[in-house]
Scaffold this motif. Structure first.
Motif: not given
Length: 134
Positions: A101, A97-98, A94, A123-124, A130-131, A127-128, A134, A90
């Motif tokens: 983005l 993805l960061f 992520l 969005l970035a 979320a990291i 995602v950050n 996580v 995960r």
């Protein structure tokens, strides 16, 4: 997953640490070999030269600044996720993805796509966050 002893997320940290240098190179592209008196890059006073740039060069320099600003939170989130024993896959996904983005963000910044750029920035950021959790 690990490559050369580093997780994908840590490789993403390395990539993100290099992105501002890519933005700086882009801002200076085509001007490095040109004489200063003809408007070429001035390595004796690079910040003043960059401050005088306009259009896409100025935006590339601004993207460099913003990328430097985003780095501490990204590095911290990745390190904290590792320390807390988050599921590595995960964190890796992520982090990747960061990076994607943020590269899109730079391209949109240089292309002057302000609204799309701001959406990708948000969005970035999510995602950050979320990291981190996580």
């Amino acid at each position: 997953m690990k490559l050369a002893g580093l997780t994908i997320a840590y490789w993403c940290v390395l990539v993100m640490a290099l992105v501002p240098m890519g933005c700086a190179w882009l801002a200076k592209a085509g001007q490095l070999g040109k004489p200063r008196r003809q408007g070429g890059f001035d390595n004796h006073n690079p910040r003043a030269w960059l401050a005088r740039q306009t259009d896409w060069r100025a935006r590339a320099n601004a993207a460099q600044d913003n990328t430097f600003e985003a780095l501490p939170f990204f590095i911290g989130a990745v390190v904290i996720a590792h320390q807390l024993g988050a599921v590595q896959m995960r964190v890796d996904v992520l982090a990747f993805l960061f990076v994607v983005l943020r590269l899109l963000y730079v391209m949109m910044y240089v292309a002057d796509l302000a609204t799309a750029r701001s959406a990708v920035w948000a969005l970035a950021l999510l995602v950050n966050i979320a990291i981190l959790f996580v």
